[in-house]
Design an enzyme around this catalytic site. Structure first.
Site, PDB file in Angstrom:
ATOM      1  CG  HIS A 180      -1.272 -16.215 -30.960  1.00 49.70           C
ATOM      2  ND1 HIS A 180      -0.787 -16.449 -29.856  1.00 49.70           N
ATOM      3  CD2 HIS A 180      -0.287 -16.483 -31.951  1.00 49.70           C
ATOM      4  CE1 HIS A 180       0.495 -17.093 -30.067  1.00 49.70           C
ATOM      5  NE2 HIS A 180       0.730 -17.127 -31.317  1.00 49.70           N
ATOM      6  CD  GLN A 186       0.995 -20.535 -38.643  1.00 45.36           C
ATOM      7  OE1 GLN A 186      -0.073 -19.906 -39.116  1.00 45.36           O
ATOM      8  NE2 GLN A 186       1.895 -20.584 -37.662  1.00 45.36           N
ATOM      9  CD  GLU A 198       4.475 -21.353 -36.063  1.00 46.36           C
ATOM     10  OE1 GLU A 198       4.655 -19.967 -36.306  1.00 46.36           O
ATOM     11  OE2 GLU A 198       3.603 -21.847 -35.701  1.00 46.36           O
ATOM     12  CG  ASP A 254       6.179 -19.223 -32.739  1.00 39.64           C
ATOM     13  OD1 ASP A 254       6.396 -19.388 -31.711  1.00 39.64           O
ATOM     14  OD2 ASP A 254       4.745 -18.980 -33.121  1.00 39.64           O
TER      15      ASP A 254
END
Ligand code: 3PY
Ligand code: MG
Length: 237
Positions: A26, A126, A128, A154
């Site tokens: 991000h 991750q 999510e 998320d």
């Protein structure tokens, strides 16, 4: 860390943070800037973890000296295996081989030493989304994963409640992952953006705890300064 200035990475290290997550998912910083972020982390005593934007960035992040890579949106055991494969040299994986890279001190580190040592860097996956929840048991079986990292934002979106990271449904699923990881003897991590949530997950036994973001901490600090001005009646409109 979403900044492009390594000074903020250094400040995190000098302030006693154990690690920094340098965000390519991000954040705007590219791989060239990441090198200086990694240097800044290393000179200030924080372990530099690069959160990659895609699997192809894994070996690049490790080549420039990341202590570990964090891979977003892992939903299946196959995706977790692909991440490990990309992050590890033989015999665990098939990471592209080059020792003329920063991680090998540009070939100054002896090859006999570099390759085994490079295989000690961390792989953090991750979890999510609902796909990861459904495939949790199989993902946990994948060899080479060091930390299961839960992305509460998320995860909340995948439950149809984007951003509600303290919603009981989100907490229930997060606890399910934490308990499963503990049963399996795996380390677990998550993201928090306030001290109350940090305490909650710390007490639940989450070991790899991340807190807020450089720009978020700066925004909080600015709001605090603004409140102080208000308290003294400065600049009141
Ligand atoms: C999420 O909450 O989705 C994250 O990826 C946190 O880093
Ligand atoms: Mg996420």
């Amino acid at each position: 860390m979403k900044t492009c200035d390594p000074a903020f990475v250094e400040i995190a290290g000098y302030s006693g943070m154990d690690f920094v997550i340098l965000d390519m998912e991000h954040g705007p910083a590219g791989i060239e800037q990441m090198q200086n972020h990694i240097r800044a982390a290393q000179c200030s005593g924080a372990v530099p973890i690069v959160r990659v934007g895609c699997t192809e960035e894994i070996s690049k992040a490790l080549d420039i000296g990341a202590g570990g890579v964090q891979i977003p949106q892992i939903g299946t055991a196959g995706e977790a295996e692909a991440a490990v494969r990309e992050a590890k040299f033989y015999p665990t994986g098939s990471r592209g081989v080059c020792r003329f890279v920063r991680a090998a001190r540009y070939s100054v580190t002896e090859r006999e030493r570099y390759f085994p040592e490079a295989n000690e860097t961390l792989v953090i996956v991750q979890l999510e989304g609902q796909e990861a929840m459904e495939n949790l048991d199989e993902i946990m079986e994948v060899p080479g994963i060091d930390v299961l990292f839960i992305g509460p934002y998320d995860l909340s979106q995948s439950l149809g409640i984007p951003g509600q990271t303290m919603h009981p449904q989100v907490i229930r699923q997060m606890k399910k992952i934490v308990e499963a990881a503990h049963r399996k003897g795996l380390l677990v991590g998550t993201f928090t953006d306030d001290a109350r949530t940090l305490k909650l997950w710390s007490e639940a036994g989450v070991q790899y705890l991340s807190y807020s973001v450089d720009v978020g901490i700066f925004a909080d600090a600015c709001a605090g300064v603004r409140r102080e001005f208000d308290a003294f009646g400065i600049g009141a409109s």
